[in-house]
Design a protein around this motif. Structure first.
Motif, short mmCIF file in Angstrom:
data_model
loop_
_atom_site.label_atom_id
_atom_site.label_comp_id
_atom_site.label_asym_id
_atom_site.label_seq_id
_atom_site.Cartn_x
_atom_site.Cartn_y
_atom_site.Cartn_z
N PRO A 54 1.62 5.32 -8.00
CA PRO A 54 0.66 4.13 -8.53
C PRO A 54 0.61 4.63 -10.10
O PRO A 54 -0.10 5.54 -10.40
N ALA A 89 -2.97 2.39 -1.88
CA ALA A 89 -2.76 2.05 -3.27
C ALA A 89 -1.60 0.56 -3.27
O ALA A 89 -1.51 -0.34 -4.00
N TYR A 135 -9.64 1.96 -8.75
CA TYR A 135 -9.61 3.14 -9.57
C TYR A 135 -8.83 4.13 -8.60
O TYR A 135 -8.97 4.11 -7.52
N LEU A 136 -8.06 4.82 -9.39
CA LEU A 136 -7.40 6.11 -8.44
C LEU A 136 -7.73 7.47 -8.97
O LEU A 136 -7.94 7.63 -10.12
N ARG A 145 -1.94 5.01 -13.34
CA ARG A 145 -3.33 4.84 -13.63
C ARG A 145 -3.40 5.39 -15.16
O ARG A 145 -2.47 5.96 -15.78
N ARG A 178 -7.81 4.10 -14.13
CA ARG A 178 -7.90 2.62 -14.02
C ARG A 178 -6.55 2.47 -13.23
O ARG A 178 -5.46 2.71 -13.92
N SER A 179 -6.37 1.56 -12.26
CA SER A 179 -5.02 1.34 -11.84
C SER A 179 -4.51 -0.09 -12.48
O SER A 179 -5.51 -0.54 -13.27
N SER A 180 -3.39 -0.48 -11.99
CA SER A 180 -3.07 -1.93 -12.70
C SER A 180 -3.83 -3.01 -12.12
O SER A 180 -3.64 -4.05 -12.61
N VAL A 181 -4.64 -2.75 -11.15
CA VAL A 181 -5.41 -4.07 -10.45
C VAL A 181 -6.76 -3.82 -10.79
O VAL A 181 -7.39 -2.70 -10.85
N CYS A 196 -1.16 -2.19 -6.31
CA CYS A 196 -1.09 -1.33 -7.40
C CYS A 196 0.32 -1.21 -7.82
O CYS A 196 1.26 -1.04 -7.27
N ARG A 197 0.58 -1.27 -9.28
CA ARG A 197 2.06 -1.12 -9.78
C ARG A 197 2.44 0.28 -9.85
O ARG A 197 1.66 1.32 -10.04
#
Length: 470
Positions: free
Chosen positions: A293, A275, A307-308, A295, A300-303, A280-281
């Motif tokens: 990271p 991640a 997806y996480l 979510r 949903r991740s920041s990118v 990812c943030r």
């Protein structure tokens, strides 16, 4: 509704989260790529032994979790011809919409492009070293469990398990149940911690009952259980290169016990390196005592497009991993215009949210020892890859003024070895926070770098500059 064939979903990990994510994508007409480090799907918790070995029953391998393990395995087996499954494959880098993947048996590397990515990389042991932990015969709890599940053997003839967390008692139970001699369980958590956490843990009464059963079973079978301890050291003769005992402090005096193997660990920590490479943030999560990271409730991740799911984004356990994997897949589909069962998505989110209270209870019952760094002696090896001691880290703080993890790494080499800080990063952060007097969240985390796990050096040497930097 059938999903567009233009979607190119890739799932990294074939544990409970990865399997359920694949199942949801296949149900909507997709054929995802599933990349798995193991040779057979199931992840760490439902790890399957090699097909070439004599097969043991699910009950023998997974105990109370046999039914769930069977369900995950059956779900995957039903998907096998409808997905692009790539076992024995390690994702060691990510850049530009491509994953670099090492196939272990052939020692070859390839690039796997992705349009959408579900990261379900799971967890590993949280390690806080004790003097003597580098002796042969000392394993993490996860390592001890792998030996039993995958290879069908114990790590020793007379084993002590120490640390804290639910896994401590589960592995001890599994070993004793399999016929191994468990000399003792040494838990740093106090009985008072566990009693105080009981109301929160009763939010999942079945899970709580299993934990109570493990403890009662161990006591009934003569296994010594000690709580509120502080491990002092693993005893062993360097010339014999083997563990021959453990020493701990019980609050009044130091005690010792003979053994020939030790399994230890302080619960689990998320595998977040991929991640990180994906951009990812991260934020500090006090419950997990780690930077994780970010979510949303759906995974949903920041990118965009990443997806996480599962323990790789926060330790919540196997049940939650299944729900999170399915929820992340539904989010991926919905984000690309595919109609999904919104009621099912809401149900999954409610289940995941409900587990939050139970997770709080577990942390209350099995807290990470907050005074570990204060008791770590200067000669304690923290980073075994680079042989960096606690004293070296403290000196780096006092002499060079390091007050952030990556600065500490640059000045001391902690976390620069084969494990890239996966084993030593937690302990180094605890030492840095204690030495500087800063809150743990303020000293930061080691940035992920490729290769995120060890690969053959000739492969790294063949990669273009910047792709495989240590």
């Amino acid at each position: 509704m059938t999903a567009s064939c233009a979607l190119q979903p890739v799932i990294v990990g074939a544990g409970p989260a990865g399997v359920r994510a694949a199942e949801a994508l296949v149900a909507h007409g997709l054929r995802p790529v599933v990349i798995d480090e193991a040779s057979r799907a199931g992840g760490q918790i439902y790890r399957r032994p090699p097909a070439s070995l004599a097969q043991r029953s699910a009950q023998a391998l997974y105990g109370f979790e046999a039914r769930r393990a069977d369900a995950v395995h059956a779900a995957f087996d039903a998907l096998r011809e409808r997905i692009d499954y790539r076992p024995d494959s390690l994702v060691w880098n990510a850049h530009g919409g491509r994953l670099d993947v090492l196939h272990g048996p052939t020692r070859s590397t390839s690039g796997v492009p992705y349009g959408q990515l579900i990261v379900a990389t799971g967890a590993t042991d949280r390690v806080l070293p004790v003097p003597g932990w580098t002796l042969p015969g000392v394993y993490t709890l996860g390592g001890a469990q792998v030996a039993l599940k995958f290879q069908g053997c114990a790590i020793g003839q007379r084993v002590v398990f120490m640390g804290t967390g639910p896994l401590l008692y589960l592995v001890a139970y599994q070993y004793a149940k399999a016929g191994a001699k468990v000399a003792a369980v040494l838990d740093t958590a106090r009985l008072a911690d566990q009693l105080a956490a009981t109301p929160a843990m009763l939010r999942q009464p079945a899970v709580f009952a299993k934990g109570v059963y493990y403890v009662a079973w161990l006591r009934a079978h003569g296994v010594a259980l000690h709580s509120g301890v502080r491990p002092s050291r693993v005893l062993g003769d360097a010339t014999e290169s083997r563990v021959d005992g453990v020493a701990w402090h019980d609050g009044r005096e130091e005690r010792t016990l003979a053994c020939d193997a030790v399994g230890f660990g302080y619960a689990l920590r998320s595998e977040t390196q991929l991640a990180d490479l994906l951009g990812c943030r991260f934020e500090f999560a006090p419950l997990h005592r780690a930077h994780l990271p970010v979510r949303d409730a759906a995974g949903r991740s920041s990118v965009e497009g990443v997806y996480l799911a599962g323990d790789g984004a926060g330790i919540m356990g196997a049940d939650a991993a299944e729900w999170a994997g399915e929820r992340a897949a539904l989010a991926l589909l919905a984000d690309h215009g595919v109609a999904v069962d919104t009621a099912r998505a809401e149900t999954l989110e409610r289940k995941l949210h409900k587990l939050g209270g139970f997770r709080q209870g577990l942390e209350r019952a099995f807290p990470v020892p907050s005074d570990w760094a204060a008791h770590a002696p200067d000669e304690l090896v923290v980073c075994r890859c680079e042989n960096i001691t606690a004293g070296t880290l403290r000196q780096t703080v006092s002499v060079n003024g390091a007050d952030e993890m990556n600065r500490l790494k640059a000045l001391s080499r902690v976390g620069m070895g084969r494990c890239q800080g996966r084993m030593c990063g937690v302990a180094a952060a605890e030492i840095l926070a204690h030495a500087t007097g800063l809150p743990l969240q303020q000293v930061g985390r080691l940035r992920g770098q490729a290769p995120i796990k060890p690969i053959p050096i000739q492969l790294a040497a063949c990669e273009p500059a910047g792709d495989a930097g240590a």
